[in-house]
Scaffold this motif. Structure first.
Motif, PDB file in Angstrom:
ATOM      1  N   ILE A 143      14.831  51.314   3.369  1.00 46.89           N
ATOM      2  CA  ILE A 143      14.397  50.910   1.848  1.00 46.89           C
ATOM      3  C   ILE A 143      12.257  50.754   2.001  1.00 46.89           C
ATOM      4  CG2 ILE A 143      13.535  48.348   0.734  1.00 46.89           C
ATOM      5  CD1 ILE A 143      16.629  47.865   0.704  1.00 46.89           C
ATOM      6  N   GLY A 144      11.535  51.283   1.167  1.00 47.23           N
ATOM      7  CA  GLY A 144       9.862  50.739   0.853  1.00 47.23           C
ATOM      8  C   GLY A 144       9.822  52.185   1.397  1.00 47.23           C
ATOM      9  N   ARG A 145      10.525  53.049   0.890  1.00 43.56           N
ATOM     10  CA  ARG A 145      10.196  54.461   1.472  1.00 43.56           C
ATOM     11  C   ARG A 145       9.858  55.534   0.181  1.00 43.56           C
ATOM     12  NH1 ARG A 145      13.446  57.155   6.749  1.00 43.56           N
ATOM     13  NH2 ARG A 145      13.438  55.611   8.260  1.00 43.56           N
ATOM     14  N   GLU A 146       9.408  56.605   0.210  1.00 44.15           N
ATOM     15  CA  GLU A 146       8.806  56.694  -1.317  1.00 44.15           C
ATOM     16  C   GLU A 146      10.305  57.757  -1.237  1.00 44.15           C
ATOM     17  OE1 GLU A 146       5.179  59.508  -3.789  1.00 44.15           O
ATOM     18  OE2 GLU A 146       5.323  58.630  -2.205  1.00 44.15           O
ATOM     19  N   GLY A 147      10.711  58.069  -2.616  1.00 49.07           N
ATOM     20  CA  GLY A 147      11.627  59.105  -3.147  1.00 49.07           C
ATOM     21  C   GLY A 147      13.031  58.481  -2.580  1.00 49.07           C
ATOM     22  N   ASP A 148      13.882  59.469  -2.409  1.00 47.61           N
ATOM     23  CA  ASP A 148      15.424  59.267  -2.907  1.00 47.61           C
ATOM     24  C   ASP A 148      15.575  59.340  -1.468  1.00 47.61           C
ATOM     25  OD1 ASP A 148      18.715  60.291  -2.748  1.00 47.61           O
ATOM     26  OD2 ASP A 148      17.960  59.671  -4.968  1.00 47.61           O
ATOM     27  N   PRO A 149      16.697  58.171  -1.065  1.00 50.23           N
ATOM     28  CA  PRO A 149      17.102  57.851   0.551  1.00 50.23           C
ATOM     29  C   PRO A 149      18.105  59.149   1.132  1.00 50.23           C
ATOM     30  CG  PRO A 149      17.999  56.554  -0.757  1.00 50.23           C
ATOM     31  CD  PRO A 149      16.999  57.093  -2.076  1.00 50.23           C
TER      32      PRO A 149
ATOM     33  N   ASN B  74      21.756  62.081   4.915  1.00 48.36           N
ATOM     34  CA  ASN B  74      22.752  62.893   4.709  1.00 48.36           C
ATOM     35  C   ASN B  74      22.861  64.022   6.069  1.00 48.36           C
ATOM     36  OD1 ASN B  74      23.316  62.157   2.406  1.00 48.36           O
ATOM     37  ND2 ASN B  74      22.992  63.843   0.897  1.00 48.36           N
ATOM     38  N   PRO B  75      21.060  64.336   6.531  1.00 49.49           N
ATOM     39  CA  PRO B  75      21.846  64.597   7.853  1.00 49.49           C
ATOM     40  C   PRO B  75      21.892  63.799   9.207  1.00 49.49           C
ATOM     41  CG  PRO B  75      19.632  65.539   6.992  1.00 49.49           C
ATOM     42  CD  PRO B  75      20.078  64.344   5.660  1.00 49.49           C
ATOM     43  N   GLU B  76      21.514  62.553   8.755  1.00 43.91           N
ATOM     44  CA  GLU B  76      21.860  61.963   9.580  1.00 43.91           C
ATOM     45  C   GLU B  76      23.764  61.621   9.800  1.00 43.91           C
ATOM     46  OE1 GLU B  76      19.960  61.184  12.280  1.00 43.91           O
ATOM     47  OE2 GLU B  76      18.172  61.144  12.149  1.00 43.91           O
ATOM     48  N   PHE B  77      24.083  61.108   8.338  1.00 48.17           N
ATOM     49  CA  PHE B  77      25.586  60.521   8.504  1.00 48.17           C
ATOM     50  C   PHE B  77      26.284  62.285   8.230  1.00 48.17           C
ATOM     51  CE2 PHE B  77      28.892  59.477   5.021  1.00 48.17           C
ATOM     52  CZ  PHE B  77      28.354  58.033   6.193  1.00 48.17           C
ATOM     53  N   HIS B  78      25.983  63.312   7.991  1.00 42.21           N
ATOM     54  CA  HIS B  78      26.736  63.906   8.115  1.00 42.21           C
ATOM     55  C   HIS B  78      26.918  65.221   9.177  1.00 42.21           C
ATOM     56  CE1 HIS B  78      29.082  63.059   3.683  1.00 42.21           C
ATOM     57  NE2 HIS B  78      26.881  63.042   3.859  1.00 42.21           N
ATOM     58  N   GLY B  79      26.039  65.572   9.642  1.00 40.15           N
ATOM     59  CA  GLY B  79      26.064  65.889  10.511  1.00 40.15           C
ATOM     60  C   GLY B  79      24.657  66.939  10.715  1.00 40.15           C
ATOM     61  N   TRP B  80      24.321  68.124  11.744  1.00 40.29           N
ATOM     62  CA  TRP B  80      22.743  68.672  12.078  1.00 40.29           C
ATOM     63  C   TRP B  80      22.631  69.080  11.232  1.00 40.29           C
ATOM     64  CZ3 TRP B  80      23.437  73.723  13.766  1.00 40.29           C
ATOM     65  CH2 TRP B  80      24.316  73.706  13.329  1.00 40.29           C
TER      66      TRP B  80
ATOM     67  N   VAL C 278      12.034  58.927  -8.893  1.00 38.98           N
ATOM     68  CA  VAL C 278      12.918  58.018  -8.705  1.00 38.98           C
ATOM     69  C   VAL C 278      12.838  56.898  -9.094  1.00 38.98           C
ATOM     70  CG1 VAL C 278      13.677  56.561  -6.647  1.00 38.98           C
ATOM     71  CG2 VAL C 278      13.376  59.435  -6.212  1.00 38.98           C
ATOM     72  N   ALA C 279      11.754  56.699  -9.176  1.00 36.52           N
ATOM     73  CA  ALA C 279      10.674  55.515  -9.797  1.00 36.52           C
ATOM     74  C   ALA C 279      10.968  55.608 -11.703  1.00 36.52           C
ATOM     75  CB  ALA C 279       9.119  55.426  -9.671  1.00 36.52           C
ATOM     76  N   THR C 280      11.313  56.680 -12.389  1.00 38.51           N
ATOM     77  CA  THR C 280      11.177  56.598 -13.348  1.00 38.51           C
ATOM     78  C   THR C 280      12.485  56.627 -13.903  1.00 38.51           C
ATOM     79  OG1 THR C 280      10.584  58.533 -13.914  1.00 38.51           O
ATOM     80  CG2 THR C 280       9.217  56.940 -14.265  1.00 38.51           C
ATOM     81  N   GLY C 281      13.099  57.938 -13.254  1.00 39.68           N
ATOM     82  CA  GLY C 281      14.462  58.384 -13.451  1.00 39.68           C
ATOM     83  C   GLY C 281      13.947  59.359 -15.115  1.00 39.68           C
ATOM     84  N   ASN C 282      13.584  59.720 -14.728  1.00 40.70           N
ATOM     85  CA  ASN C 282      13.072  60.947 -15.390  1.00 40.70           C
ATOM     86  C   ASN C 282      13.469  62.629 -15.047  1.00 40.70           C
ATOM     87  OD1 ASN C 282      12.769  59.432 -18.518  1.00 40.70           O
ATOM     88  ND2 ASN C 282      10.555  59.481 -17.163  1.00 40.70           N
ATOM     89  N   LEU C 283      13.388  63.115 -15.421  1.00 40.26           N
ATOM     90  CA  LEU C 283      14.104  64.884 -15.183  1.00 40.26           C
ATOM     91  C   LEU C 283      11.603  64.803 -14.772  1.00 40.26           C
ATOM     92  CD1 LEU C 283      15.882  66.697 -17.388  1.00 40.26           C
ATOM     93  CD2 LEU C 283      15.957  66.179 -14.875  1.00 40.26           C
TER      94      LEU C 283
END
Length: 651
Positions: A473-479, A484-490, A502-507
């Protein structure tokens, strides 16, 4: 009846006379009248004759039922069992309307008679159990008398459509599901049981459709000559005692052939396999249907395999035999940590909570320990058969699948932590995260509709995944860039691309996003480099009308030419059934395009059009692919006609 019909006709006329904005006010009166009529004897017949008028009057306005050409038969089950009586009414009237279309009594501008007939036969096939079983106590409590309306509808439909076409569609549906080799096959077994019940009823004429069901029924209840008449396990066990080795080999070949052909395991197969523990490895290998790879694995680890069979294989857990055979065929026991980890699992003491959860879902026989071990064999043998159930836990299901596929010893380590310690600890950017100390996950309640391994591990993973999200939370962009690299594997690429702001939901940067994806994954643009490790990705799921449904986690497994020389992306979808229609001609394949069991696939362009997140190795050399403008425009067109239609940036 006449009085109720007069009220229904008056309410329908009032609905027809109202303007679009006034129809909502009139609907409650129509729904009430429909409920009263449908609960009466002959109610379906009476409503059927009025279905066209109800449709034209605007009963379905503003709902998916207003567009019958996009209706999905499999969703009818939830509607007919809904606790909302208006939903049951809408589904019932919609099917009666389609029956009128199928019979030529109502010419609908959006659906043909043939399409209507096909839809109804699929609805009947999927809801066959409602035809043969009275409402359960739970249904009576939740639905009240509306539970009878659903059954009366299906009885009315089957009188008009006939069982033969229904059975043909049901058999096709079962084979479509089985080709994906799911771990959880209880719903399929229940459907096959219903077919067997229908076949044994002399009052039901199945016609030629009954012949196509024989193979499925025999896979469970009459696989070999010695159990052809479904004699019961005790009788079958006594018959095995009298057989010589030649007869036993005939039995083993029959069961193995059926298991690998269908993905289903007969309870009698479990009896045979346990009996063969007193024989040599040759017959065990035959009973498992092993190739030279699996047979060598069996011979190298024969003591471990025999112990697994003794502890795990029971009549109630027979399905794990296919998992065991598939695990041996994968050769993962040759990975140094796997065999010791399996010995540890055999000796592991389950926590009281783990035993309670397994007993709550699967019952006390066989033991919770045997249930867990059976699920473990299935997960290790069929990594692409893991499903998320009816839970918002696609990330956790994907992780389990990826670990089984790529890192099975880590999966076994995580399983040991979860079932013994009631805790899983993972690290996020060097900091430990404990599932015990984390707040709630995405699932608001404990899942119940999962395989034994997922049942115990997913709640821990779900909480850890959510905690990783909270730390972003608080970081810019999609978490997902960091999670993913930390959760799924190296092996999950640290490079990250997203085509949604991320802010507007637009392409945003769609062309560059697509060119980068081509450069990273398409063999014609990445130097013909095959994908080495499975990679997490995110797709924008759409319905059959190409409308946005939601974001979904999948795994990209490989990219290759199919037999028709079309480049396809083969991927894992944890959403239980990968064969989905995403609209605008984008239909996910599960067979017929060189898919391996459990894989979903799409042509590269169509897959790219539903992709919104992917990972890549930032250290790999590569340039934005020089994709033809024409091809790029086709992909962009798919995006703009579907989930991107409402996400176009201003200007």
């Amino acid at each position: 009846m006449d009085r109720h019909l007069a009220r229904l006709d008056d309410a329908t006329q009032a609905l027809a006379d109202a303007g679009d904005f006034g129809k909502q006010v009139k609907l409650s009166r129509v729904f009430g009248a429909l409920r009263r009529v449908l609960l009466l004897p002959g109610g379906c017949t009476a409503v059927r004759s009025r279905a066209a008028r109800l449709d034209i009057a605007g009963l379905f306005l503003g709902t998916d039922w207003a567009r019958p050409q996009i209706l999905i038969p499999s969703l009818s089950s939830g509607s007919l069992r809904s606790t909302n009586p208006d939903t049951v009414v809408l589904e019932t009237v919609s099917n009666l309307r389609l029956l009128e279309v199928a019979k030529g009594a109502y010419v609908h501008p959006l659906v043909s008679a043939e399409q209507a007939h096909h839809h109804l036969s699929q609805v009947l096939a999927i809801n066959l159990s409602l035809l043969f079983t009275p409402p359960s106590e739970a249904e009576r409590t939740q639905q009240g008398r509306m539970a009878q309306v659903s059954r009366e509808l299906l009885r009315h439909l089957v009188e008009e459509v006939g069982y033969e076409k229904v059975l043909e569609n049901l058999v096709d549906e079962i084979w479509r599901i089985l080709r994906q080799r799911p771990i959880q096959v209880e719903p399929v077994k229940q459907m096959i049981t219903q077919i067997a019940v229908a076949r044994s009823n002399p009052d039901i004429d199945l016609g030629a459709g009954g012949l196509g069901a024989d193979r499925l029924i025999s896979s469970l209840y009459g696989t070999t000559e010695a159990c052809r008449e479904d004699p019961g396990v005790e009788v079958y066990r006594a018959r095995l005692e009298t057989m010589d080795d030649n007869a036993l080999q005939y039995e083993t070949a029959g069961f193995a052939r059926s298991m690998h052909d269908t993905g289903l395991v007969s309870p009698y197969h479990a009896v045979l396999l346990r009996f063969l523990l007193g024989k040599g490895e040759y017959l065990l290998g035959e009973a498992l249907g092993l190739s030279s790879t699996g047979r060598e694995c069996l011979l190298c680890y024969h003591e471990l395999v025999r112990r697994l069979i003794d502890e795990t294989v029971h009549v109630e857990t027979a399905q794990c035999i296919y998992g065991l055979a598939s695990m041996l065929e994968r050769g993962i026991l040759y990975q140094p940590p796997v065999a010791p980890a399996l010995w540890r699992q055999l000796a592991l003491q389950l926590s009281a909570h783990s035993e309670q959860r397994l007993t709550q879902v699967f019952g006390s026989e066989p033991s919770p320990r045997a249930r867990l071990l059976s699920g473990m064999l299935s997960v290790l043998g069929l990594p692409l058969g893991i499903g998320q159930g009816d839970n918002p836990t696609c990330q956790s299901a994907r992780a389990l699948s990826m670990w089984s596929y790529n890192d099975p010893d880590y999966l076994l380590q995580t399983l040991a932590w979860a079932v013994r310690d009631d805790e899983v600890v993972m690290h996020f950017e060097g900091e430990p995260i404990s599932s015990r100390n984390s707040a709630g996950g995405l699932a608001t309640e404990l899942p119940m509709d999962l395989d034994p391994v997922s049942l115990l591990v997913v709640p821990h993973l779900d909480r850890i995944y959510a905690e990783m999200g909270r730390r972003c939370i608080g970081r810019e962009g999609d978490p997902h860039r960091w999670i993913n690299p930390e959760f799924h594997g190296w092996w999950s690429g640290r490079g990250f691309r997203i085509n949604v702001d991320v802010a507007t939901g637009n392409l945003t940067d769609l062309d560059e996003f697509l060119r980068h994806f081509y450069a990273s994954y398409h063999p014609f643009y990445n130097g013909n480099q095959p994908l080495i490790h499975p990679q997490p990705a995110g797709v924008a799921v759409t319905d059959s009308a190409a409308r946005f449904v939601g974001w979904h986690a999948i795994t990209v497994l490989r990219v290759a030419l199919d037999p028709q020389e079309q480049m396809r992306v083969y991927f894992y979808n944890p959403n239980n059934d990968s064969g989905q229609d995403w609209g605008d001609g984008v239909v996910v394949g599960t067979a017929g395009h060189a898919e391996r069991f459990g894989e979903a696939s799409l042509p590269f362009e169509q897959f790219a059009s539903r992709l919104y997140i992917f990972h890549f190795d930032p250290l790999e050399p590569g340039e934005l692919a020089s994709v033809d403008r024409e091809e790029l425009d086709r992909v962009v067109g798919y995006v703009h006609r579907s989930w991107g239609a409402t996400r176009l940036p201003a200007g």
